[in-house]
Scaffold this active site. Sequence first.
Site, PDB file in Angstrom:
ATOM      1  N   HIS A  61       0.853  -1.186   0.000  1.00 29.38           N
ATOM      2  CA  HIS A  61       0.000   0.000   0.000  1.00 29.38           C
ATOM      3  C   HIS A  61       0.892   1.241   0.000  1.00 29.38           C
ATOM      4  O   HIS A  61       2.048   1.188   0.438  1.00 29.38           O
ATOM      5  CB  HIS A  61      -0.897   0.026   1.231  1.00 29.38           C
ATOM      6  CG  HIS A  61      -1.963  -1.025   1.217  1.00 29.38           C
ATOM      7  ND1 HIS A  61      -2.998  -1.010   2.114  1.00 29.38           N
ATOM      8  CD2 HIS A  61      -2.163  -2.109   0.436  1.00 29.38           C
ATOM      9  CE1 HIS A  61      -3.791  -2.040   1.881  1.00 29.38           C
ATOM     10  NE2 HIS A  61      -3.299  -2.726   0.871  1.00 29.38           N
ATOM     11  N   GLU A  63       0.978   3.843   1.851  1.00 28.73           N
ATOM     12  CA  GLU A  63       1.482   4.242   3.175  1.00 28.73           C
ATOM     13  C   GLU A  63       2.658   3.377   3.611  1.00 28.73           C
ATOM     14  O   GLU A  63       3.653   3.879   4.139  1.00 28.73           O
ATOM     15  CB  GLU A  63       0.379   4.131   4.235  1.00 28.73           C
ATOM     16  CG  GLU A  63      -0.851   4.944   3.950  1.00 28.73           C
ATOM     17  CD  GLU A  63      -1.943   4.126   3.261  1.00 28.73           C
ATOM     18  OE1 GLU A  63      -1.682   3.499   2.212  1.00 28.73           O
ATOM     19  OE2 GLU A  63      -3.077   4.118   3.764  1.00 28.73           O
ATOM     20  N   CYS A  91      -6.036   1.703   6.001  1.00 27.98           N
ATOM     21  CA  CYS A  91      -6.610   0.446   6.468  1.00 27.98           C
ATOM     22  C   CYS A  91      -5.945   0.072   7.799  1.00 27.98           C
ATOM     23  O   CYS A  91      -4.978   0.714   8.215  1.00 27.98           O
ATOM     24  CB  CYS A  91      -6.386  -0.648   5.422  1.00 27.98           C
ATOM     25  SG  CYS A  91      -4.654  -1.186   5.311  1.00 27.98           S
TER      26      CYS A  91
END
Length: 157
Positions: A61, A63, A91
Site C-alpha cells: 500500500h 502508506e 486500512c
Amino acid sequence: MGVTEHAATDTDAVYMAQALALAREAEAAGEVPVGALLVLNGVVIARARNAPIASNDPTAHAEIQALRAAGTALGNYRLPGSVVYVTLEPCPMCAGAMVHARVERLVFGVADPRSGAAGSVIDLVRSPDLNHRLAVTGGVLEAECRDLLQQFFRDRR
C-alpha cells in the site's frame, strides 16, 4: 471523537496535492489510485503510491511504501515528528504500521467507510489501548480524492 481531530492547514493542501499526483500515477499503472508522502520538519522524506498488483505484494500500500522509504532514508524504523499524507484513510495494516513507527500526525483525503482505521470503521491510530496515538486530520482535498477513486472503480465495472 469524529474522524478529524485537528483542522487542516494550507500546507496540508499543498502536500495532499502531491499525494494526489502520486495516486494518479498509481491509477495509470493499473493500481487503486492511492498516493502517500511522509514529511518531517517540512521536508518530504518519502513519496509512494499503491503497488500491490504490480509487486504481487498485499502489503505494498502507498502508506507502507512511504514508511519503508522514510525508514531507509533516515536509518531508523521510528519516525517521530513525521506526518503522513495519504489520499485515502488508511486500512488497519497501514494504521498499525504508523502507530509502530511513531508517526506524529496523519492527514488523509477521503474517509474509507469499508476499512478505514482512523475513525471511520475503527480508530486504531487513536486507540487508548495502544502505546502511541496519532493526531488526525481528514477531509483534505476530499472531493478530488473521492472523485479519483470513484472514477477508477466506475471504469472497472
